[in-house]
Design a protein around this motif. Sequence first.
Motif, PDB file in Angstrom:
ATOM      1  N   VAL A 109       0.865  -1.188   0.000  1.00  0.00           N
ATOM      2  CA  VAL A 109       0.000   0.000   0.000  1.00  0.00           C
ATOM      3  C   VAL A 109       0.896   1.231   0.000  1.00  0.00           C
ATOM      4  O   VAL A 109       1.616   1.489   0.968  1.00  0.00           O
ATOM      5  N   GLN A 110       0.863   1.985  -1.087  1.00  0.00           N
ATOM      6  CA  GLN A 110       1.695   3.174  -1.218  1.00  0.00           C
ATOM      7  C   GLN A 110       1.016   4.422  -0.670  1.00  0.00           C
ATOM      8  O   GLN A 110       1.689   5.383  -0.287  1.00  0.00           O
ATOM      9  N   SER A 111      -0.304   4.419  -0.637  1.00  0.00           N
ATOM     10  CA  SER A 111      -1.067   5.623  -0.297  1.00  0.00           C
ATOM     11  C   SER A 111      -1.119   5.867   1.201  1.00  0.00           C
ATOM     12  O   SER A 111      -0.755   5.010   2.014  1.00  0.00           O
ATOM     13  N   ALA A 112      -1.618   7.050   1.555  1.00  0.00           N
ATOM     14  CA  ALA A 112      -1.772   7.415   2.959  1.00  0.00           C
ATOM     15  C   ALA A 112      -2.843   6.551   3.621  1.00  0.00           C
ATOM     16  O   ALA A 112      -3.628   5.859   2.954  1.00  0.00           O
ATOM     17  N   ARG A 113      -2.866   6.609   4.921  1.00  0.00           N
ATOM     18  CA  ARG A 113      -3.757   5.749   5.700  1.00  0.00           C
ATOM     19  C   ARG A 113      -5.215   5.917   5.305  1.00  0.00           C
ATOM     20  O   ARG A 113      -5.716   7.033   5.153  1.00  0.00           O
ATOM     21  N   ASP A 114      -5.879   4.787   5.155  1.00  0.00           N
ATOM     22  CA  ASP A 114      -7.296   4.744   4.807  1.00  0.00           C
ATOM     23  C   ASP A 114      -7.877   3.564   5.582  1.00  0.00           C
ATOM     24  O   ASP A 114      -7.769   2.419   5.164  1.00  0.00           O
ATOM     25  N   ASP A 115      -8.485   3.842   6.720  1.00  0.00           N
ATOM     26  CA  ASP A 115      -8.996   2.769   7.572  1.00  0.00           C
ATOM     27  C   ASP A 115     -10.126   1.995   6.904  1.00  0.00           C
ATOM     28  O   ASP A 115     -10.314   0.805   7.170  1.00  0.00           O
ATOM     29  N   GLY A 116     -10.890   2.659   6.039  1.00  0.00           N
ATOM     30  CA  GLY A 116     -11.951   1.955   5.332  1.00  0.00           C
ATOM     31  C   GLY A 116     -11.387   0.898   4.409  1.00  0.00           C
ATOM     32  O   GLY A 116     -11.914  -0.221   4.324  1.00  0.00           O
ATOM     33  N   LEU A 117     -10.309   1.246   3.708  1.00  0.00           N
ATOM     34  CA  LEU A 117      -9.649   0.297   2.826  1.00  0.00           C
ATOM     35  C   LEU A 117      -9.076  -0.866   3.631  1.00  0.00           C
ATOM     36  O   LEU A 117      -9.176  -2.034   3.226  1.00  0.00           O
ATOM     37  N   LEU A 118      -8.489  -0.559   4.771  1.00  0.00           N
ATOM     38  CA  LEU A 118      -7.930  -1.595   5.630  1.00  0.00           C
ATOM     39  C   LEU A 118      -9.013  -2.553   6.100  1.00  0.00           C
ATOM     40  O   LEU A 118      -8.840  -3.785   6.044  1.00  0.00           O
ATOM     41  N   GLU A 119     -10.133  -2.025   6.549  1.00  0.00           N
ATOM     42  CA  GLU A 119     -11.206  -2.886   7.042  1.00  0.00           C
ATOM     43  C   GLU A 119     -11.809  -3.718   5.914  1.00  0.00           C
ATOM     44  O   GLU A 119     -12.246  -4.851   6.144  1.00  0.00           O
ATOM     45  N   LEU A 120     -11.817  -3.176   4.700  1.00  0.00           N
ATOM     46  CA  LEU A 120     -12.301  -3.933   3.559  1.00  0.00           C
ATOM     47  C   LEU A 120     -11.438  -5.174   3.350  1.00  0.00           C
ATOM     48  O   LEU A 120     -11.948  -6.283   3.161  1.00  0.00           O
ATOM     49  N   LEU A 121     -10.130  -4.986   3.402  1.00  0.00           N
ATOM     50  CA  LEU A 121      -9.229  -6.123   3.220  1.00  0.00           C
ATOM     51  C   LEU A 121      -9.342  -7.109   4.365  1.00  0.00           C
ATOM     52  O   LEU A 121      -9.521  -8.318   4.150  1.00  0.00           O
ATOM     53  N   LEU A 122      -9.243  -6.618   5.604  1.00  0.00           N
ATOM     54  CA  LEU A 122      -9.267  -7.521   6.750  1.00  0.00           C
ATOM     55  C   LEU A 122     -10.602  -8.252   6.872  1.00  0.00           C
ATOM     56  O   LEU A 122     -10.654  -9.398   7.312  1.00  0.00           O
ATOM     57  N   GLY A 123     -11.670  -7.588   6.449  1.00  0.00           N
ATOM     58  CA  GLY A 123     -12.986  -8.220   6.520  1.00  0.00           C
ATOM     59  C   GLY A 123     -13.218  -9.236   5.425  1.00  0.00           C
ATOM     60  O   GLY A 123     -14.058 -10.135   5.571  1.00  0.00           O
ATOM     61  N   SER A 124     -12.478  -9.108   4.310  1.00  0.00           N
ATOM     62  CA  SER A 124     -12.663 -10.016   3.174  1.00  0.00           C
ATOM     63  C   SER A 124     -11.672 -11.172   3.186  1.00  0.00           C
ATOM     64  O   SER A 124     -11.944 -12.227   2.628  1.00  0.00           O
ATOM     65  N   ALA A 125     -10.518 -10.972   3.796  1.00  0.00           N
ATOM     66  CA  ALA A 125      -9.447 -11.968   3.743  1.00  0.00           C
ATOM     67  C   ALA A 125      -9.763 -13.176   4.621  1.00  0.00           C
ATOM     68  O   ALA A 125     -10.405 -13.055   5.673  1.00  0.00           O
ATOM     69  N   ASP A 126      -9.300 -14.316   4.180  1.00  0.00           N
ATOM     70  CA  ASP A 126      -9.445 -15.549   4.942  1.00  0.00           C
ATOM     71  C   ASP A 126      -8.481 -15.506   6.127  1.00  0.00           C
ATOM     72  O   ASP A 126      -7.272 -15.367   5.947  1.00  0.00           O
TER      73      ASP A 126
END
Length: 220
Positions: A109-126
């Motif tokens: 992840v090159q961009s600045a912090r985005d908690d929504g993006l983080l939660e999207l990944l953590l919520g979708s990942a196995d």
Amino acid sequence: MTATAATLARAHVGTSGWSYPTWKPDFYPADARPEDFLRYYAERFDTVELNTTGYRLPSEEQFARWAAQTPPGFTFAVKMPARGFREVTTFEERVRRLGDALGPIRVVVQSARDDGLLELLLGSADRDLRYALDLRHPSWDGVEERLFAAGATRVGATSAAAPFLYLRFREPPYDDDALAAAAAGIRTELAAGTDVYCYFRHEDAPTAPAYAARLRELVR
């Protein structure tokens, strides 16, 4: 002897990639064919960082072919493509064709912090898979505890709370003192029962496998 977390923890040390003709003849035999490089590599190391997947997601058949060329216990650390954030299910289906050879998944992840993006990944990942987030922008500092709680880690993080460590050595050259210092830290993590994955940056000369072999020796 009763097995404990510490006795089962392992240090996996390798390089970032393997498809380098310039590593002949010092690492690969002079007459080695490119299609045989992975097999030769896997005879010396038990892990490799797979970066090509970050640019184009290979077919399931390609992942299966890579796995077939490596012995039991070998692991691939796979880089997720940028679009993988929103296509986690498809990505995971493909990489699972590596079978037991599937190691950590690195997400850059090159961009600045985005908690929504983080939660999207953590919520979708196995949660059964090991995700290592390579967060390049300093605004992500402090997010580590959230990652650890989800069973993930941050590349370079060395907290005792991390479920595993993912270390990338990107600033060669490394003298023996530097490698010895790294080895001491890794031994501490292993004693605490934490698996460690380490990868050295590719250079045209086969310095990366030389550093990896020396680090592994010092850890042992």
